[in-house]
Design a protein around this motif. Structure first.
Motif, PDB file in Angstrom:
ATOM      1  N   ARG A 196      11.589 -14.672  -6.978  1.00  0.00           N
ATOM      2  CA  ARG A 196      12.904 -14.656  -6.337  1.00  0.00           C
ATOM      3  C   ARG A 196      13.993 -14.157  -7.292  1.00  0.00           C
ATOM      4  NH1 ARG A 196      15.436 -20.177  -4.096  1.00  0.00           N
ATOM      5  NH2 ARG A 196      15.462 -20.591  -6.336  1.00  0.00           N
ATOM      6  N   ASP A 197      13.982 -14.650  -8.525  1.00  0.00           N
ATOM      7  CA  ASP A 197      15.027 -14.256  -9.468  1.00  0.00           C
ATOM      8  C   ASP A 197      14.951 -12.775  -9.817  1.00  0.00           C
ATOM      9  OD1 ASP A 197      15.937 -16.818  -9.467  1.00  0.00           O
ATOM     10  OD2 ASP A 197      15.019 -17.386 -11.373  1.00  0.00           O
ATOM     11  N   VAL A 198      13.738 -12.284 -10.068  1.00  0.00           N
ATOM     12  CA  VAL A 198      13.605 -10.876 -10.447  1.00  0.00           C
ATOM     13  C   VAL A 198      13.909  -9.971  -9.259  1.00  0.00           C
ATOM     14  CG1 VAL A 198      11.997  -9.117 -11.272  1.00  0.00           C
ATOM     15  CG2 VAL A 198      11.971 -11.386 -12.267  1.00  0.00           C
ATOM     16  N   GLY A 199      13.496 -10.358  -8.049  1.00  0.00           N
ATOM     17  CA  GLY A 199      13.847  -9.563  -6.877  1.00  0.00           C
ATOM     18  C   GLY A 199      15.341  -9.467  -6.694  1.00  0.00           C
ATOM     19  N   LEU A 303       8.848  -3.072 -21.120  1.00  0.00           N
ATOM     20  CA  LEU A 303       8.069  -3.442 -19.949  1.00  0.00           C
ATOM     21  C   LEU A 303       8.866  -3.227 -18.665  1.00  0.00           C
ATOM     22  CD1 LEU A 303       6.218  -6.714 -21.027  1.00  0.00           C
ATOM     23  CD2 LEU A 303       5.223  -4.472 -20.579  1.00  0.00           C
ATOM     24  N   MET A 304      10.159  -3.548 -18.693  1.00  0.00           N
ATOM     25  CA  MET A 304      10.969  -3.327 -17.506  1.00  0.00           C
ATOM     26  C   MET A 304      11.118  -1.841 -17.213  1.00  0.00           C
ATOM     27  SD  MET A 304      11.331  -6.348 -16.616  1.00  0.00           S
ATOM     28  CE  MET A 304      12.166  -5.873 -15.117  1.00  0.00           C
ATOM     29  N   LEU A 305      11.188  -1.018 -18.259  1.00  0.00           N
ATOM     30  CA  LEU A 305      11.245   0.436 -18.054  1.00  0.00           C
ATOM     31  C   LEU A 305       9.950   0.929 -17.411  1.00  0.00           C
ATOM     32  CD1 LEU A 305      12.677   3.148 -18.495  1.00  0.00           C
ATOM     33  CD2 LEU A 305      11.649   3.223 -20.768  1.00  0.00           C
ATOM     34  N   VAL A 306       8.823   0.423 -17.908  1.00  0.00           N
ATOM     35  CA  VAL A 306       7.533   0.784 -17.303  1.00  0.00           C
ATOM     36  C   VAL A 306       7.486   0.330 -15.851  1.00  0.00           C
ATOM     37  CG1 VAL A 306       5.053   0.335 -17.375  1.00  0.00           C
ATOM     38  CG2 VAL A 306       6.304   0.790 -19.495  1.00  0.00           C
ATOM     39  N   GLY A 307       7.994  -0.878 -15.592  1.00  0.00           N
ATOM     40  CA  GLY A 307       8.005  -1.370 -14.219  1.00  0.00           C
ATOM     41  C   GLY A 307       8.850  -0.512 -13.298  1.00  0.00           C
ATOM     42  N   PHE A 315       5.168   3.387  -5.698  1.00  0.00           N
ATOM     43  CA  PHE A 315       5.628   2.871  -4.416  1.00  0.00           C
ATOM     44  C   PHE A 315       6.789   3.648  -3.825  1.00  0.00           C
ATOM     45  CE2 PHE A 315       3.885  -0.796  -6.767  1.00  0.00           C
ATOM     46  CZ  PHE A 315       2.888  -1.185  -5.879  1.00  0.00           C
ATOM     47  N   GLY A 316       7.309   4.648  -4.526  1.00  0.00           N
ATOM     48  CA  GLY A 316       8.451   5.383  -3.999  1.00  0.00           C
ATOM     49  C   GLY A 316       9.734   4.594  -4.173  1.00  0.00           C
ATOM     50  N   VAL A 317      10.611   4.660  -3.148  1.00  0.00           N
ATOM     51  CA  VAL A 317      11.899   3.970  -3.232  1.00  0.00           C
ATOM     52  C   VAL A 317      11.706   2.463  -3.409  1.00  0.00           C
ATOM     53  CG1 VAL A 317      14.058   3.509  -2.012  1.00  0.00           C
ATOM     54  CG2 VAL A 317      12.988   5.753  -1.833  1.00  0.00           C
ATOM     55  N   ALA A 318      10.713   1.897  -2.734  1.00  0.00           N
ATOM     56  CA  ALA A 318      10.478   0.459  -2.855  1.00  0.00           C
ATOM     57  C   ALA A 318      10.109   0.048  -4.272  1.00  0.00           C
ATOM     58  CB  ALA A 318       9.356   0.023  -1.896  1.00  0.00           C
ATOM     59  N   GLY A 319       9.627   0.995  -5.107  1.00  0.00           N
ATOM     60  CA  GLY A 319       9.260   0.681  -6.476  1.00  0.00           C
ATOM     61  C   GLY A 319      10.417   0.224  -7.336  1.00  0.00           C
ATOM     62  N   VAL A 320      11.659   0.551  -6.939  1.00  0.00           N
ATOM     63  CA  VAL A 320      12.830   0.067  -7.664  1.00  0.00           C
ATOM     64  C   VAL A 320      12.857  -1.456  -7.670  1.00  0.00           C
ATOM     65  CG1 VAL A 320      15.356   0.051  -7.665  1.00  0.00           C
ATOM     66  CG2 VAL A 320      14.129   2.154  -7.142  1.00  0.00           C
ATOM     67  N   ILE A 321      12.356  -2.070  -6.595  1.00  0.00           N
ATOM     68  CA  ILE A 321      12.296  -3.529  -6.490  1.00  0.00           C
ATOM     69  C   ILE A 321      10.920  -4.049  -6.874  1.00  0.00           C
ATOM     70  CG2 ILE A 321      12.649  -5.479  -4.947  1.00  0.00           C
ATOM     71  CD1 ILE A 321      15.164  -3.812  -5.397  1.00  0.00           C
ATOM     72  N   VAL A 322       9.873  -3.414  -6.330  1.00  0.00           N
ATOM     73  CA  VAL A 322       8.516  -3.939  -6.482  1.00  0.00           C
ATOM     74  C   VAL A 322       8.043  -3.852  -7.929  1.00  0.00           C
ATOM     75  CG1 VAL A 322       6.123  -3.667  -5.742  1.00  0.00           C
ATOM     76  CG2 VAL A 322       7.971  -3.361  -4.097  1.00  0.00           C
ATOM     77  N   GLY A 323       8.348  -2.745  -8.628  1.00  0.00           N
ATOM     78  CA  GLY A 323       7.885  -2.564 -10.001  1.00  0.00           C
ATOM     79  C   GLY A 323       8.342  -3.657 -10.945  1.00  0.00           C
ATOM     80  N   PRO A 324       9.654  -3.927 -11.054  1.00  0.00           N
ATOM     81  CA  PRO A 324      10.094  -5.012 -11.936  1.00  0.00           C
ATOM     82  C   PRO A 324       9.550  -6.376 -11.535  1.00  0.00           C
ATOM     83  CG  PRO A 324      11.928  -3.561 -11.426  1.00  0.00           C
ATOM     84  CD  PRO A 324      10.794  -3.129 -10.551  1.00  0.00           C
ATOM     85  N   VAL A 325       9.385  -6.619 -10.236  1.00  0.00           N
ATOM     86  CA  VAL A 325       8.846  -7.908  -9.795  1.00  0.00           C
ATOM     87  C   VAL A 325       7.414  -8.080 -10.292  1.00  0.00           C
ATOM     88  CG1 VAL A 325       8.101  -9.208  -7.781  1.00  0.00           C
ATOM     89  CG2 VAL A 325      10.355  -8.161  -7.803  1.00  0.00           C
ATOM     90  N   ILE A 326       6.599  -7.036 -10.166  1.00  0.00           N
ATOM     91  CA  ILE A 326       5.209  -7.117 -10.619  1.00  0.00           C
ATOM     92  C   ILE A 326       5.139  -7.352 -12.120  1.00  0.00           C
ATOM     93  CG2 ILE A 326       3.075  -5.796 -10.891  1.00  0.00           C
ATOM     94  CD1 ILE A 326       3.664  -4.467  -8.229  1.00  0.00           C
TER      95      ILE A 326
END
Length: 364
Positions: A196-199, A303-307, A315-326
């Motif tokens: 939740r926090d990272v999202g 790591l956040m840059l990699v995410g 994931f495309g546009v959704a990767g802006v959110i999904v990558g850092p969360v993962i």
């Protein structure tokens, strides 16, 4: 329940989850956007619930309605800006391509080409041909936008529905996850809190980085003499959510226009400004710190840059959110595992992991 039955039920649950995830993959952008919008609006929703006399369903509905109005207002703004700029670009092209229109090349560019022994007339004809192709591409792009409007509406509907579900049912979702996941309940709570926090930070950080890019681009447009710089800066901020090509779609034509009108120094300066400040500084310094700073897992900026970059590529546009969360879930899970190994080595009870990523000693 016998062990064989438990294993069979677990396999069936896993297969069902994979099928549901596969069916939901076309809706990933709407689901991710709605989830982080719900996370971001939770403090306001809690305040509104108290103001309405502890009526959470009404508060979540009103909060979702406000979110929908904000998205609709942003969509209308985008359409208005794009329509105005496309109309102005077509008018300029028609004027330049007309038989009595002025030369595309400015006097400085014409003089420079003559000095180098290049025929300005030949360059003029090639530029006019390219402008004709650009006009055709603009018409095709308009048709594509109309065709994609249905998908955009579907994404917005899914996002608002998901946002309302997160606001209304998140405590129950947390409870079900604690019962379903084969983890210690306190570890599940820590991972859910991290999610939740990272999202929330990824959503807010992406919006803030878009604003920063728009401001920096507007300053650059003003310095190097790009007309209607505020409008182009606003368009750049909106297109910054499109991975890789969004930002260059605005500043590259502006640099080409400066070059074709006889201002090569300004064109080079704008190119350097946008490459270094608007793109590189934001993507590699500002956005990773906005998304990764202050979180419970406190992931390393690398790591956040990699995410961010890896998430966008996968994931495309959704990767802006999904990558850092993962990435943050990986870091949180790794720290939980590390603390469990330390407990096993010490032979004592594991310290509880709070949402702040710190260890709380067990009660005596």
């Amino acid at each position: 329940m016998q062990p064989s039955q438990r294993v069979a039920l677990g396999v069936l649950l896993l297969l069902a989850f994979i099928l549901v995830a596969w069916m939901a993959s076309p809706l990933l952008v709407g689901l991710a956007l709605g989830t982080v919008m719900g996370f971001t609006a939770q403090p306001f929703d809690g305040w509104l619930t108290r103001k309405l006399g502890n009526r959470p369903r009404l508060a979540s509905g009103l909060t979702t309605l406000l979110g929908g109005l904000a998205m609709a207002g942003g969509g209308v703004l985008v359409v208005w800006i794009v329509a105005n700029e496309v109309a102005e670009a077509i008018r300029v092209m028609q004027h330049l391509l007309g038989p009595e229109g002025p030369t595309i090349l400015g006097p400085r560019a014409t003089h420079l080409l003559a000095t180098l022994g290049v025929s300005p007339q030949a360059i003029q004809e090639k530029l006019q041909g390219q402008l004709g192709r650009v006009a055709n591409l603009a018409a095709q792009a308009a048709g594509f936008l109309v065709q994609a409007s249905a998908e955009l509406v579907l994404t917005i509907v899914v996002a608002l529905w998901t946002m309302n579900a997160v606001l209304r049912d998140w405590p129950r979702i947390e409870h079900h996850l604690e019962n379903l996941l084969p983890l210690n309940p306190r570890h599940t709570r820590a991972l859910v809190e991290e999610f939740r926090d990272v999202g929330r930070r990824a959503f807010v950080g992406s919006v803030l980085s878009a604003v920063v890019q728009g401001v920096l681009a507007g300053i650059g447009f003003a310095i190097f003499g790009v007309p209607q710089g505020v409008t182009w800066a606003a368009l750049l901020a909106l297109l910054s959510f499109v991975p890789v090509v969004g930002v260059p779609l605005v500043w590259v034509p502006a640099a080409i226009w400066l070059l074709s009108t006889g201002h090569p120094v300004r064109a080079i300066g704008l190119t350097i400004w946008c490459l270094v400040l608007v793109m590189a500084t934001n993507d590699y310094v500002i956005r990773p710190r906005l998304v990764g700073g202050g979180g419970s897992a406190e992931a390393h900026p690398l790591l956040m840059l990699v995410g961010l970059l890896g998430g966008i590529s996968v994931f495309g546009v959704a990767g802006v959110i999904v990558g850092p969360v993962i990435v943050s879930l990986f870091v949180a899970a790794a720290r939980i595992y590390e603390r469990e190994r330390e407990r096993e080595g010490d032979g004592g009870e594991a310290p509880q992991l709070t949402s702040g990523g710190t260890a709380v000693p067990p009660h005596p």
